[in-house]
Design a protein around this motif. Structure first.
Motif, PDB file in Angstrom:
ATOM      1  N   ASP A  53       1.050  -1.193  -0.109  1.00  0.00           N
ATOM      2  CA  ASP A  53       0.192   0.049  -0.028  1.00  0.00           C
ATOM      3  C   ASP A  53       0.918   1.108  -0.132  1.00  0.00           C
ATOM      4  OD1 ASP A  53      -2.242   1.504   0.096  1.00  0.00           O
ATOM      5  OD2 ASP A  53      -2.560   1.432   2.182  1.00  0.00           O
ATOM      6  N   GLY A  54       0.577   2.156  -0.780  1.00  0.00           N
ATOM      7  CA  GLY A  54       1.376   3.440  -1.130  1.00  0.00           C
ATOM      8  C   GLY A  54       0.982   4.370   0.213  1.00  0.00           C
ATOM      9  N   ILE A  57      -3.054   9.459  -0.707  1.00  0.00           N
ATOM     10  CA  ILE A  57      -2.877  10.016  -2.141  1.00  0.00           C
ATOM     11  C   ILE A  57      -3.833  11.311  -1.841  1.00  0.00           C
ATOM     12  CG2 ILE A  57      -3.519   9.755  -4.549  1.00  0.00           C
ATOM     13  CD1 ILE A  57      -3.171   7.009  -4.282  1.00  0.00           C
ATOM     14  N   THR A 102      -8.383   6.947  -2.637  1.00  0.00           N
ATOM     15  CA  THR A 102      -7.957   6.069  -3.737  1.00  0.00           C
ATOM     16  C   THR A 102      -7.536   6.748  -4.970  1.00  0.00           C
ATOM     17  OG1 THR A 102      -9.952   5.779  -4.940  1.00  0.00           O
ATOM     18  CG2 THR A 102      -9.452   4.508  -2.911  1.00  0.00           C
ATOM     19  N   SER A 103      -6.660   6.019  -5.644  1.00  0.00           N
ATOM     20  CA  SER A 103      -5.980   6.427  -6.959  1.00  0.00           C
ATOM     21  C   SER A 103      -6.834   6.992  -8.138  1.00  0.00           C
ATOM     22  CB  SER A 103      -4.850   5.787  -7.391  1.00  0.00           C
ATOM     23  OG  SER A 103      -5.287   4.616  -7.696  1.00  0.00           O
ATOM     24  N   GLU A 107      -7.593  10.844  -9.514  1.00  0.00           N
ATOM     25  CA  GLU A 107      -7.352  10.755 -10.859  1.00  0.00           C
ATOM     26  C   GLU A 107      -8.868  11.652 -11.604  1.00  0.00           C
ATOM     27  OE1 GLU A 107      -4.635  11.098 -12.574  1.00  0.00           O
ATOM     28  OE2 GLU A 107      -3.641  10.429 -11.003  1.00  0.00           O
ATOM     29  N   ARG A 123      -0.652  13.905  -5.696  1.00  0.00           N
ATOM     30  CA  ARG A 123       0.747  13.577  -4.824  1.00  0.00           C
ATOM     31  C   ARG A 123       0.606  12.100  -4.178  1.00  0.00           C
ATOM     32  NH1 ARG A 123       1.886  19.374  -2.271  1.00  0.00           N
ATOM     33  NH2 ARG A 123       2.341  20.427  -4.356  1.00  0.00           N
ATOM     34  N   TYR A 124       1.305  11.260  -4.436  1.00  0.00           N
ATOM     35  CA  TYR A 124       1.423   9.789  -3.972  1.00  0.00           C
ATOM     36  C   TYR A 124       2.165   9.766  -2.858  1.00  0.00           C
ATOM     37  CZ  TYR A 124      -0.990   8.521  -8.315  1.00  0.00           C
ATOM     38  OH  TYR A 124      -1.828   8.341  -9.515  1.00  0.00           O
TER      39      TYR A 124
END
Length: 124
Positions: A53-54, A57, A102-103, A107, A123-124
């Protein structure tokens, strides 16, 4: 179980193994560790952040562009802020519009804000 005074979350004891704790990427897991000398294995409970898990976000507006009101309307649609608060947020740039999402959602929001005329970073 004990309950907190203003919320209904149980307090006073840790969740069992495999229980999601509310933060992305954090779970209660049983960990096996080797004991010194005996060579046996002992189970110990602990909390670990998952490697896959990054981090959080964030959607950050770095420039409002020439159509500030259109960008403020897009901020209002995506965050639930009033139009006045959205415009005030755009007056203090760079501004974090969404945090810890979530990404896919990040987006989508970034594309909507860019269509309104804003300069946006994910930004992640």
């Amino acid at each position: 179980m004990l309950h907190g005074p203003r919320n209904r979350r149980p307090v006073g004891r840790a969740p069992g193994p495999g229980v999601f704790l509310g933060r992305p990427g954090v779970a209660a897991v049983s960990v096996l560790r080797a004991t010194a000398g005996g060579g046996g294995v002992v189970a110990a409970d602990g909390y670990f952040e998952l490697v896959c898990d990054g981090g959080p976000i964030r959607v950050v507006v770095t420039g409002a562009g020439p159509r500030v009101l259109e960008v403020a309307k897009a901020v209002r649609r995506r965050t639930g802020l009033s139009l006045w608060h959205g415009k005030a947020l755009l007056g203090r740039l760079p501004a974090v519009v969404l945090d810890d999402v979530t990404s896919d959602l990040a987006e989508a929001v970034a594309a909507e804000l860019r269509a309104a005329g804003a300069t946006v970073e994910v930004r992640y």
